[in-house]
Design an enzyme around this catalytic site. Sequence first.
Site, mmCIF file in Angstrom:
data_model
loop_
_atom_site.group_PDB
_atom_site.id
_atom_site.type_symbol
_atom_site.label_atom_id
_atom_site.label_comp_id
_atom_site.label_asym_id
_atom_site.label_seq_id
_atom_site.Cartn_x
_atom_site.Cartn_y
_atom_site.Cartn_z
ATOM 1 N N ASP A 88 0.833 -1.203 0.000
ATOM 2 C CA ASP A 88 0.000 0.000 0.000
ATOM 3 C C ASP A 88 0.868 1.253 0.000
ATOM 4 O O ASP A 88 1.697 1.448 0.881
ATOM 5 C CB ASP A 88 -0.886 -0.017 1.258
ATOM 6 C CG ASP A 88 -1.768 1.213 1.361
ATOM 7 O OD1 ASP A 88 -2.893 1.173 0.821
ATOM 8 O OD2 ASP A 88 -1.338 2.206 1.968
ATOM 9 N N LYS A 113 -2.890 6.085 -3.840
ATOM 10 C CA LYS A 113 -3.979 7.004 -3.504
ATOM 11 C C LYS A 113 -3.757 8.387 -4.094
ATOM 12 O O LYS A 113 -2.616 8.863 -4.166
ATOM 13 C CB LYS A 113 -4.105 7.129 -1.976
ATOM 14 C CG LYS A 113 -4.178 5.798 -1.249
ATOM 15 C CD LYS A 113 -4.263 5.971 0.250
ATOM 16 C CE LYS A 113 -3.926 4.683 0.967
ATOM 17 N NZ LYS A 113 -2.484 4.414 1.035
ATOM 18 N N HIS A 172 -7.707 9.649 -1.300
ATOM 19 C CA HIS A 172 -7.069 9.542 0.006
ATOM 20 C C HIS A 172 -7.840 10.251 1.123
ATOM 21 O O HIS A 172 -7.779 9.848 2.281
ATOM 22 C CB HIS A 172 -5.650 10.120 -0.088
ATOM 23 C CG HIS A 172 -4.704 9.585 0.942
ATOM 24 N ND1 HIS A 172 -3.348 9.608 0.781
ATOM 25 C CD2 HIS A 172 -4.907 8.997 2.155
ATOM 26 C CE1 HIS A 172 -2.752 9.063 1.838
ATOM 27 N NE2 HIS A 172 -3.682 8.694 2.693
ATOM 28 N N TYR A 209 2.911 9.840 0.136
ATOM 29 C CA TYR A 209 4.029 9.142 0.793
ATOM 30 C C TYR A 209 5.354 9.416 0.080
ATOM 31 O O TYR A 209 6.411 9.126 0.621
ATOM 32 C CB TYR A 209 3.798 7.623 0.830
ATOM 33 C CG TYR A 209 2.583 7.159 1.574
ATOM 34 C CD1 TYR A 209 1.802 8.029 2.339
ATOM 35 C CD2 TYR A 209 2.191 5.824 1.519
ATOM 36 C CE1 TYR A 209 0.677 7.577 3.008
ATOM 37 C CE2 TYR A 209 1.067 5.364 2.196
ATOM 38 C CZ TYR A 209 0.304 6.245 2.929
ATOM 39 O OH TYR A 209 -0.806 5.792 3.571
#
Length: 287
Positions: free
Chosen positions: A47, A81, A113, A52
């Site tokens: 994931d 996301k 997200h 990120y």
Amino acid sequence: MSTTPSVLLNTGVEMPIIGLGTYKLVGPEDVYQAVDAALVAGYRSIDSAAVYRNEADLGRALKELLPKHGLGREDVFITSKLGPKDQGERAIEGALQSLSQLDLGYIDLYLIHWPGTQGMDVTDQRNPGNRAQSWSTLEELHAQGKLRAIGVSNYTPAHMKELMQSCRIPPAVLQVEFHPQLCQTELRNVCQEYGVCFQSYSSLGKGELVINPVVMEVAKNCGRTPAQVLLRWAVQQGIPVLPKSSNPDRIKDNARIFDFTLSDADMDKLLALDCGHKYCWDASQVV
């Protein structure tokens, strides 16, 4: 070969019930080491997210590691996301950027997200329109096969109901914070009603729950780590989990949750911790 159990999504595709979370996993070496350890431990789901900032490193690591472990692209389930800054008219740009960064041909599951838009107040009346526009974009990319499944993250029951009234393609997954202190009963019921897979993140309560006395007592009694107990508590209810770690030993330990069962009494002890406490983002104020 992985024998990890999976859940059936409403797209007809199986999603592994445990995946490697990569939040705060930054830099090619750390990403490579964590993904390598995860694949060895039997993880087949990873994931990520635009925010990120590790999609490109993840894509490059998988290109090296899949052949190393005798795996193909079809053997792993990759989630990413859409960043809150790309909510609305920039959704196409954001999603295509994720596809480009990962460079894996397609993304197995792509989520919105956050229900709000970066830079906008949570009470801004443009938020619902932006969400709807983002979803329409994801539906188009799903129809093209670039996003094999689409879903949402951090949505409340109200956001879910709003989406279900307007979508052409229903979400396959809702990914949200879930642990014994936040059982999300209403949200789980909404997901069940609509045939949406309820997926957990922050199963360890940002590390706080592994030192909770009740969790520690259950772990001691069954000879397991508190983290394994918390993850087992979720998967024993059929809820997929995404434990995150950069430590290879911990990644391996977190996967060892399928060779024991928590008793009904232990499940109830953990359930009794529910107090609605959130360690992460709270989307309840986003209109």
